[in-house]
Scaffold this active site. Structure first.
Site, PDB file in Angstrom:
ATOM      1  N   THR A 212      -2.480  -3.080  12.865  1.00 57.26           N
ATOM      2  CA  THR A 212      -1.276  -3.426  12.097  1.00 57.26           C
ATOM      3  C   THR A 212      -0.066  -2.616  12.571  1.00 57.26           C
ATOM      4  O   THR A 212       1.009  -3.165  12.814  1.00 57.26           O
ATOM      5  CB  THR A 212      -1.517  -3.165  10.583  1.00 57.26           C
ATOM      6  OG1 THR A 212      -2.713  -3.828  10.192  1.00 57.26           O
ATOM      7  CG2 THR A 212      -0.366  -3.661   9.747  1.00 57.26           C
TER       8      THR A 212
ATOM      9  N   ASP B  83      -6.031   2.435  10.056  1.00 57.15           N
ATOM     10  CA  ASP B  83      -7.482   2.247  10.143  1.00 57.15           C
ATOM     11  C   ASP B  83      -7.807   1.892  11.606  1.00 57.15           C
ATOM     12  O   ASP B  83      -7.998   2.785  12.430  1.00 57.15           O
ATOM     13  CB  ASP B  83      -7.836   1.129   9.153  1.00 57.15           C
ATOM     14  CG  ASP B  83      -9.318   0.886   9.003  1.00 57.15           C
ATOM     15  OD1 ASP B  83     -10.096   1.829   9.198  1.00 57.15           O
ATOM     16  OD2 ASP B  83      -9.721  -0.250   8.688  1.00 57.15           O
TER      17      ASP B  83
ATOM     18  N   ARG C 209      -4.348   0.535  -7.566  1.00 63.09           N
ATOM     19  CA  ARG C 209      -3.224   1.117  -6.822  1.00 63.09           C
ATOM     20  C   ARG C 209      -2.588   2.251  -7.611  1.00 63.09           C
ATOM     21  O   ARG C 209      -2.005   3.160  -7.051  1.00 63.09           O
ATOM     22  CB  ARG C 209      -2.138   0.062  -6.559  1.00 63.09           C
ATOM     23  CG  ARG C 209      -2.541  -1.018  -5.591  1.00 63.09           C
ATOM     24  CD  ARG C 209      -1.307  -1.837  -5.188  1.00 63.09           C
ATOM     25  NE  ARG C 209      -1.681  -3.098  -4.568  1.00 63.09           N
ATOM     26  CZ  ARG C 209      -1.991  -3.252  -3.289  1.00 63.09           C
ATOM     27  NH1 ARG C 209      -1.973  -2.224  -2.483  1.00 63.09           N
ATOM     28  NH2 ARG C 209      -2.312  -4.438  -2.803  1.00 63.09           N
TER      29      ARG C 209
ATOM     30  N   GLU D  56       3.475   4.260   5.909  1.00 66.96           N
ATOM     31  CA  GLU D  56       2.285   3.407   5.756  1.00 66.96           C
ATOM     32  C   GLU D  56       1.232   4.151   4.941  1.00 66.96           C
ATOM     33  O   GLU D  56       1.201   5.389   4.927  1.00 66.96           O
ATOM     34  CB  GLU D  56       1.777   3.059   7.170  1.00 66.96           C
ATOM     35  CG  GLU D  56       0.445   2.365   7.277  1.00 66.96           C
ATOM     36  CD  GLU D  56       0.410   0.944   6.727  1.00 66.96           C
ATOM     37  OE1 GLU D  56       0.964   0.714   5.644  1.00 66.96           O
ATOM     38  OE2 GLU D  56      -0.211   0.076   7.370  1.00 66.96           O
ATOM     39  N   ASP D  57       0.363   3.409   4.260  1.00 69.99           N
ATOM     40  CA  ASP D  57      -0.693   4.052   3.475  1.00 69.99           C
ATOM     41  C   ASP D  57      -1.811   4.593   4.351  1.00 69.99           C
ATOM     42  O   ASP D  57      -2.224   5.734   4.230  1.00 69.99           O
ATOM     43  CB  ASP D  57      -1.251   3.107   2.388  1.00 69.99           C
ATOM     44  CG  ASP D  57      -1.728   1.760   2.933  1.00 69.99           C
ATOM     45  OD1 ASP D  57      -1.577   1.496   4.150  1.00 69.99           O
ATOM     46  OD2 ASP D  57      -2.259   0.954   2.143  1.00 69.99           O
TER      47      ASP D  57
ATOM     48  N   GLY E 204       0.779  -1.239   0.000  1.00 72.00           N
ATOM     49  CA  GLY E 204       0.000   0.000   0.000  1.00 72.00           C
ATOM     50  C   GLY E 204       0.806   1.282   0.000  1.00 72.00           C
ATOM     51  O   GLY E 204       0.372   2.300  -0.528  1.00 72.00           O
TER      52      GLY E 204
ATOM     53  N   LYS F 200      -7.998   7.022   9.665  1.00 71.64           N
ATOM     54  CA  LYS F 200      -9.460   6.982   9.853  1.00 71.64           C
ATOM     55  C   LYS F 200      -9.732   6.878  11.343  1.00 71.64           C
ATOM     56  O   LYS F 200      -9.907   5.772  11.860  1.00 71.64           O
ATOM     57  CB  LYS F 200     -10.020   5.707   9.196  1.00 71.64           C
ATOM     58  CG  LYS F 200     -10.316   5.769   7.750  1.00 71.64           C
ATOM     59  CD  LYS F 200     -11.069   4.476   7.383  1.00 71.64           C
ATOM     60  CE  LYS F 200     -10.868   4.091   5.957  1.00 71.64           C
ATOM     61  NZ  LYS F 200     -11.359   2.746   5.648  1.00 71.64           N
TER      62      LYS F 200
ATOM     63  N   PHE G  98     -14.299   3.581   2.576  1.00 67.66           N
ATOM     64  CA  PHE G  98     -13.292   2.740   1.930  1.00 67.66           C
ATOM     65  C   PHE G  98     -12.645   3.524   0.790  1.00 67.66           C
ATOM     66  O   PHE G  98     -13.334   4.056  -0.076  1.00 67.66           O
ATOM     67  CB  PHE G  98     -13.925   1.448   1.405  1.00 67.66           C
ATOM     68  CG  PHE G  98     -12.909   0.527   0.811  1.00 67.66           C
ATOM     69  CD1 PHE G  98     -12.088  -0.241   1.629  1.00 67.66           C
ATOM     70  CD2 PHE G  98     -12.731   0.465  -0.569  1.00 67.66           C
ATOM     71  CE1 PHE G  98     -11.113  -1.069   1.076  1.00 67.66           C
ATOM     72  CE2 PHE G  98     -11.757  -0.360  -1.127  1.00 67.66           C
ATOM     73  CZ  PHE G  98     -10.950  -1.128  -0.298  1.00 67.66           C
TER      74      PHE G  98
HETATM   75  P1  5GP Z   1      -5.433  -1.451  10.426  1.00 69.34           P
HETATM   76  O1  5GP Z   1      -4.617  -2.558  11.033  1.00 69.34           O
HETATM   77  O2  5GP Z   1      -5.010  -0.085  10.852  1.00 69.34           O
HETATM   78  O3  5GP Z   1      -6.897  -1.685  10.663  1.00 69.34           O
HETATM   79  O4  5GP Z   1      -5.343  -1.631   8.879  1.00 69.34           O
HETATM   80  C1  5GP Z   1      -4.385  -1.112   8.087  1.00 69.34           C
HETATM   81  C2  5GP Z   1      -4.452  -1.750   6.713  1.00 69.34           C
HETATM   82  O5  5GP Z   1      -5.791  -2.026   6.291  1.00 69.34           O
HETATM   83  C3  5GP Z   1      -3.909  -0.774   5.710  1.00 69.34           C
HETATM   84  O6  5GP Z   1      -2.513  -0.890   5.597  1.00 69.34           O
HETATM   85  C4  5GP Z   1      -4.658  -1.161   4.453  1.00 69.34           C
HETATM   86  O7  5GP Z   1      -3.958  -2.188   3.796  1.00 69.34           O
HETATM   87  C5  5GP Z   1      -5.990  -1.709   4.932  1.00 69.34           C
HETATM   88  N1  5GP Z   1      -7.047  -0.686   4.837  1.00 69.34           N
HETATM   89  C6  5GP Z   1      -7.681  -0.067   5.845  1.00 69.34           C
HETATM   90  N2  5GP Z   1      -8.590   0.827   5.385  1.00 69.34           N
HETATM   91  C7  5GP Z   1      -8.531   0.763   4.037  1.00 69.34           C
HETATM   92  C8  5GP Z   1      -9.229   1.445   2.979  1.00 69.34           C
HETATM   93  O8  5GP Z   1     -10.106   2.303   3.149  1.00 69.34           O
HETATM   94  N3  5GP Z   1      -8.858   1.112   1.714  1.00 69.34           N
HETATM   95  C9  5GP Z   1      -7.923   0.171   1.426  1.00 69.34           C
HETATM   96  N4  5GP Z   1      -7.660  -0.061   0.149  1.00 69.34           N
HETATM   97  N5  5GP Z   1      -7.241  -0.481   2.397  1.00 69.34           N
HETATM   98  C10 5GP Z   1      -7.547  -0.196   3.688  1.00 69.34           C
END
Ligand code: 5GP
Length: 178
Positions: free
Chosen positions: A109, A105, A167, A101-102, A47, A133, A154
């Protein structure tokens, strides 16, 4: 239910991304307390691919880069169980690490990754994420450098995918509300 590009609408334009990346570059350099030659920029694949490529071109040429890839077990949302698909190629002991990081959420992670890298003895470790987010936070993670706070939608593009695609979209788009 499967979506196509028509189900998405622009959320952050390419111009806004460029403008914010310029600021992030300045911010990151200002936050360094020793020379950039000690900085290892760690991209979290896949990402962060596009964001990282654009960000490092705003940083001094003596930084180094490395990559890792994480995958989540089924049920990650509740357990936060994450593992390394592949790992860094260099030790980070005594280095200043900048994780790129992208999106943060739930935070599960990055919470896992920060802990996993801290035990390797870096001198410092900071997180730079393009998107956050906050509505979905399950685990608070310290974000040192943030591109944009976004609503609970999303998103795709600029490195972020939907089922492996989009991507390479040059901006961030969000799924249209139903
Ligand atoms: P976390 O562990 O913070 O919930 O998730 C992080 C990962 O979830 C990000 O690195 C990404 O790969 C995926 N992710 C979370 N939200 C989105 C979103 O709105 N779009 C996409 N494409 N990936 C997301």
């Amino acid at each position: 239910m499967s979506y196509t590009l028509n189900d998405f609408e622009p959320l952050i334009t390419r111009a806004k991304l460029d403008e914010r990346l310029d600021q992030l570059g300045v911010e990151i350099v200002a936050g360094l307390d020793r020379g950039p030659e000690h900085l290892v920029v760690v991209g979290v694949l896949k990402g962060a691919l596009v964001f990282m490529a654009d960000l490092i071109r705003r940083l001094p040429p003596t930084i180094t880069c490395d990559f890792l890839r994480l995958s989540s077990y089924e049920g990650t949302e509740s357990t936060g169980t994450v593992r390394f698909d592949f790992d860094l190629t260099q030790p980070i002991k005594d280095k200043d690490v900048l994780i790129v990081e992208d999106i943060v959420d739930t935070g599960l992670t990055m919470s896992f990754l920060l802990k996993a890298l801290e035990v390797r003895g870096p001198r410092s470790i900071k997180l730079c994420t393009l998107l956050h987010k906050p509505a979905r936070t399950k685990r608070d993670v310290p974000i040192a450098h943030l591109g944009f706070t976004i609503p609970d939608r999303f998103v795709i593009g600029y490195g972020l995918d939907y089922e492996g695609r989009y991507r390479n979209l040059d901006h961030i788009a969000a799924l249209r509300p139903v």
